[in-house]
Design a protein around this motif. Structure first.
Motif, mmCIF file in Angstrom:
data_model
loop_
_atom_site.group_PDB
_atom_site.id
_atom_site.type_symbol
_atom_site.label_atom_id
_atom_site.label_comp_id
_atom_site.label_asym_id
_atom_site.label_seq_id
_atom_site.Cartn_x
_atom_site.Cartn_y
_atom_site.Cartn_z
ATOM 1 N N TYR A 31 0.838 -1.199 0.000
ATOM 2 C CA TYR A 31 0.000 0.000 0.000
ATOM 3 C C TYR A 31 0.874 1.250 0.000
ATOM 4 O O TYR A 31 1.844 1.340 0.746
ATOM 5 C CB TYR A 31 -0.888 -0.024 1.243
ATOM 6 C CG TYR A 31 -1.838 1.145 1.351
ATOM 7 C CD1 TYR A 31 -2.972 1.206 0.565
ATOM 8 C CD2 TYR A 31 -1.586 2.185 2.242
ATOM 9 C CE1 TYR A 31 -3.847 2.275 0.664
ATOM 10 C CE2 TYR A 31 -2.457 3.256 2.348
ATOM 11 C CZ TYR A 31 -3.578 3.288 1.553
ATOM 12 O OH TYR A 31 -4.437 4.348 1.662
ATOM 13 N N GLN A 32 0.517 2.220 -0.834
ATOM 14 C CA GLN A 32 1.347 3.426 -0.970
ATOM 15 C C GLN A 32 0.575 4.716 -0.700
ATOM 16 O O GLN A 32 1.061 5.789 -1.048
ATOM 17 C CB GLN A 32 1.975 3.476 -2.370
ATOM 18 C CG GLN A 32 2.889 2.309 -2.682
ATOM 19 C CD GLN A 32 4.229 2.383 -1.946
ATOM 20 O OE1 GLN A 32 4.504 3.337 -1.240
ATOM 21 N NE2 GLN A 32 5.046 1.350 -2.110
ATOM 22 N N GLY A 33 -0.630 4.620 -0.166
ATOM 23 C CA GLY A 33 -1.358 5.830 0.222
ATOM 24 C C GLY A 33 -2.328 6.319 -0.839
ATOM 25 O O GLY A 33 -2.567 5.675 -1.858
ATOM 26 N N LEU A 55 -3.797 10.602 -4.701
ATOM 27 C CA LEU A 55 -3.466 11.998 -5.008
ATOM 28 C C LEU A 55 -1.953 12.184 -5.123
ATOM 29 O O LEU A 55 -1.476 13.193 -5.644
ATOM 30 C CB LEU A 55 -4.067 12.956 -3.982
ATOM 31 C CG LEU A 55 -3.555 13.008 -2.550
ATOM 32 C CD1 LEU A 55 -2.240 13.755 -2.421
ATOM 33 C CD2 LEU A 55 -4.591 13.698 -1.669
ATOM 34 N N ARG A 90 -5.218 14.780 4.051
ATOM 35 C CA ARG A 90 -5.917 13.748 3.294
ATOM 36 C C ARG A 90 -7.422 13.973 3.410
ATOM 37 O O ARG A 90 -7.898 14.432 4.451
ATOM 38 C CB ARG A 90 -5.572 12.354 3.842
ATOM 39 C CG ARG A 90 -4.105 11.962 3.686
ATOM 40 C CD ARG A 90 -3.758 11.703 2.231
ATOM 41 N NE ARG A 90 -2.357 11.366 2.033
ATOM 42 C CZ ARG A 90 -1.421 12.258 1.670
ATOM 43 N NH1 ARG A 90 -1.742 13.522 1.483
ATOM 44 N NH2 ARG A 90 -0.168 11.883 1.498
ATOM 45 N N GLY A 91 -8.145 13.604 2.342
ATOM 46 C CA GLY A 91 -9.604 13.635 2.414
ATOM 47 C C GLY A 91 -10.077 12.631 3.444
ATOM 48 O O GLY A 91 -10.837 12.941 4.349
ATOM 49 N N ASN A 92 -9.598 11.379 3.308
ATOM 50 C CA ASN A 92 -9.770 10.345 4.327
ATOM 51 C C ASN A 92 -11.217 10.174 4.786
ATOM 52 O O ASN A 92 -11.487 10.073 5.974
ATOM 53 C CB ASN A 92 -8.867 10.669 5.534
ATOM 54 C CG ASN A 92 -8.778 9.521 6.519
ATOM 55 O OD1 ASN A 92 -8.795 8.357 6.112
ATOM 56 N ND2 ASN A 92 -8.704 9.835 7.797
ATOM 57 N N ASP A 119 -6.858 4.625 -4.126
ATOM 58 C CA ASP A 119 -5.519 4.702 -3.558
ATOM 59 C C ASP A 119 -4.509 3.914 -4.379
ATOM 60 O O ASP A 119 -4.857 3.198 -5.310
ATOM 61 C CB ASP A 119 -5.491 4.339 -2.059
ATOM 62 C CG ASP A 119 -6.311 3.140 -1.709
ATOM 63 O OD1 ASP A 119 -6.549 2.305 -2.595
ATOM 64 O OD2 ASP A 119 -6.719 3.032 -0.529
ATOM 65 N N TRP A 146 -1.381 1.374 -4.967
ATOM 66 C CA TRP A 146 -0.766 0.148 -4.484
ATOM 67 C C TRP A 146 0.352 -0.225 -5.459
ATOM 68 O O TRP A 146 0.286 0.118 -6.641
ATOM 69 C CB TRP A 146 -1.785 -1.002 -4.431
ATOM 70 C CG TRP A 146 -2.953 -0.776 -3.513
ATOM 71 C CD1 TRP A 146 -3.947 0.154 -3.662
ATOM 72 C CD2 TRP A 146 -3.270 -1.501 -2.319
ATOM 73 N NE1 TRP A 146 -4.858 0.060 -2.633
ATOM 74 C CE2 TRP A 146 -4.472 -0.956 -1.799
ATOM 75 C CE3 TRP A 146 -2.673 -2.561 -1.645
ATOM 76 C CZ2 TRP A 146 -5.071 -1.439 -0.638
ATOM 77 C CZ3 TRP A 146 -3.275 -3.044 -0.500
ATOM 78 C CH2 TRP A 146 -4.457 -2.479 0.015
ATOM 79 N N ARG A 155 -11.730 1.255 -4.214
ATOM 80 C CA ARG A 155 -12.267 0.306 -3.243
ATOM 81 C C ARG A 155 -13.048 1.051 -2.173
ATOM 82 O O ARG A 155 -13.079 2.289 -2.163
ATOM 83 C CB ARG A 155 -11.142 -0.522 -2.623
ATOM 84 C CG ARG A 155 -10.190 0.311 -1.828
ATOM 85 C CD ARG A 155 -8.976 -0.456 -1.334
ATOM 86 N NE ARG A 155 -8.182 0.462 -0.518
ATOM 87 C CZ ARG A 155 -8.286 0.582 0.797
ATOM 88 N NH1 ARG A 155 -9.070 -0.230 1.476
ATOM 89 N NH2 ARG A 155 -7.603 1.482 1.476
ATOM 90 N N THR A 187 -13.530 1.712 1.847
ATOM 91 C CA THR A 187 -12.782 1.570 3.099
ATOM 92 C C THR A 187 -13.660 1.101 4.260
ATOM 93 O O THR A 187 -13.154 0.834 5.338
ATOM 94 C CB THR A 187 -12.113 2.903 3.512
ATOM 95 O OG1 THR A 187 -13.117 3.916 3.593
ATOM 96 C CG2 THR A 187 -11.036 3.305 2.532
#
Lengths: 86, 417
Positions: free
Chosen positions: A18-20, A23, A44-46, A53, A55, A68, A70
């Motif tokens: 996973y790389q965040g 954006l 982050r919008g998060n 995201d 990968w 995906r 969350t």
């Protein structure tokens, strides 16, 4: 959770790193200023729900943008990051 | 009602008919002096210290579910002050001192057990790092003892010391570290806050934050609008959602961290043990269950449950380090939503909106911070000045680069801390 790679199809989650937030693909200009760079690097919008995201698929070396959920961990699909950033 | 051993005995004789509810269940008033969003450990502790230290009793805690139903009710209960960097050192040192007086202060048994924490190391380089960290802890006024291999063997004879990949070289022993009954901490602060007049309002989700001319004036909730000139956010993994209601983004990514517990066993593990090289830590609860966990699942998640690869990895590390527990049966596993910050350290600060205060970024270490966080956040809300031990938990450190507290030096990726 199984993640899809645009080249290899649906694969075990263990094959991916996973790389965040995706954006990361949209870098500001070098002289955009500290506020823009702070926002890009840290904020982050998060929000829960559908996200895009980034990968890395270790076996085939592809950077992948995965869409995906969350909250449910459902994976809807993916495309190569190179295509998204183009 | 004051709790004591005598009262337990008296109530036992009277058939436990004399106990009263530990807190009220009030309806929200139209206006308060301050509102805390989030009825978890941090929010309840903040309310308690606002009332106790600053005399602010016309305040409310708004909780969308039930008190203590978030991360304070689903962590692995470890309490410690073993940080290395200025900023974190003094904060966690202060927090540990509050832990040591908590049960008397709250008149509540939180089962705080200073059984000691041992961070194992497995190479010469890691020994040097442990010695350096131990010195930082001692310089802060806390306790640290560097154990060699035989020193660890005396305390933890059941480890696999000659593991081929990670032979045990020694450990950093922090005797004042330990565990506490996590739910009781939330309940103790809730009871203490309620007794001082704080309204604890459950089943009350905040749906909007009212802002006029750059000032906060109140919140919208599922139980109506409530006015307040000061609003503090203590919502951990939900911080981004609440911040969005106020129209800004925060440097937080929400991740899932899993934890596991086995069936109850006879006493076997007397301490808290961490096996950093293998991403595994463990302690034994007073009920006998082995409580353990490992790393994040490492992808952003609000699911409050993880996936099998991480569970598998944690169990592999467990059996590698202590084969003795290989036949223990796992009872259950769960996940929490961690508010991961870009440097692994928290934020207790004002926001650009006047009267709106931010408390977040506890990553997976928020439990031990509960008293210190509440104490410092209450100070900030009441006085508009940073409390000394938390003065470096500033939001602007990411923009300016001044005062970044990256304990493991893993860089500004949220999930790597």
């Amino acid at each position: 959770m199984r993640v899809t790679c645009p080249h290899c199809g649906e694969r075990d989650r263990r094959e991916f790193t996973y790389q965040g937030d995706a954006l990361a693909l949209f870098r500001p200009e070098p002289d955009a200023g500290p506020t823009v760079w702070d926002d890009y690097l840290h904020n982050r919008g998060n929000q829960p729900g559908r996200v895009r995201d980034l990968w890395y698929h270790d076996p085939c070396g592809t950077w992948v943008v995965v869409e995906r959920d969350t909250v449910t961990h459902e994976v809807f699909g993916s495309e190569a990051a190179a295509e998204v950033a183009r | 009602m004051r709790y004591s051993g005598l009262r337990v005995i008296m109530e036992g004789l009277r058939g436990n008919t004399g106990w009263t509810p530990a807190w009220r269940d009030p309806d929200p008033k139209p206006e308060y002096d301050a509102i805390i969003i989030g009825g978890g450990g941090h929010g309840l502790a903040t309310a308690f210290y606002l009332a106790k230290n600053h005399g602010m009793t016309n305040i409310a805690v708004l909780e969308r579910g039930y008190l203590g139903g978030g991360n304070v009710g689903r962590n692995t209960t470890i309490v410690r002050a073993n940080y290395g960097l200025p900023g974190n050192s003094e904060f966690y040192s202060h927090s540990l001192k509050l832990w040591e007086g908590m049960e008397q202060e709250l008149n509540y048994n939180v089962m705080h057990s200073q059984r000691g924490i041992i961070n194992l190391f497995h190479s010469d380089g890691a020994r040097d790092a442990a010695a350096r960290r131990g010195n930082a802890m001692i310089n802060q006024g806390d306790d640290a003892i560097l154990l060699d291999r035989d020193g660890v063997r005396k305390l933890l004879p059941y480890l696999d010391f000659d593991n081929h990949r990670f032979p045990v070289y020694g450990g950093l022993y922090h005797p004042r570290g330990g565990t506490a009954r996590h739910d009781a901490v939330a309940w103790g602060y809730a009871r203490g806050a309620d007794a001082r007049g704080v309204d604890l309002i459950q089943n009350c989700a905040v749906t909007g934050i009212d802002i006029e001319d750059g000032r906060v004036v109140g919140v919208q909730t599922t139980r109506g609008a409530i006015r307040a000139k000061k609003v503090g956010m203590a919502v951990a993994g939900r911080t981004s959602q609440v911040a969005e209601m106020a129209g800004f983004r925060v440097p937080i990514e929400s991740h899932v961290l899993q934890a596991f517990v086995t069936e109850g066993l006879k006493p076997v593990i007397d301490h808290v043990i961490t096996f950093g090289a293998g991403h595994f830590y463990i302690s034994q609860s007073d009920k006998g269950g082995l409580v353990f966990g490992g790393d994040l699942d490492l992808y952003a998640s609000y699911a409050a449950r993880g996936n099998l690869p991480t569970a598998e990895h944690v169990v592999e590390a467990a059996v590698q380090l202590m084969p003795v527990i290989g036949k223990a049966r796992m009872l259950r596993s769960w996940g929490g939503i961690m508010d991961m910050s870009p440097d692994g350290s928290p934020i207790i600060d004002r926001t650009h909106i006047e009267g709106l205060y931010l408390n977040c970024g506890w990553c997976y270490g928020g439990f031990k911070a509960v008293p210190g966080s509440g104490y410092s956040f209450a100070h900030l809300i009441a006085t508009d000045a940073h409390h000394a031990p938390a003065a470096r938990y500033r939001l602007d450190r990411f923009r300016t680069g001044v005062g970044i507290m990256d304990e493991e030096a893993t860089g500004s990726q949220h999930n790597l801390h």
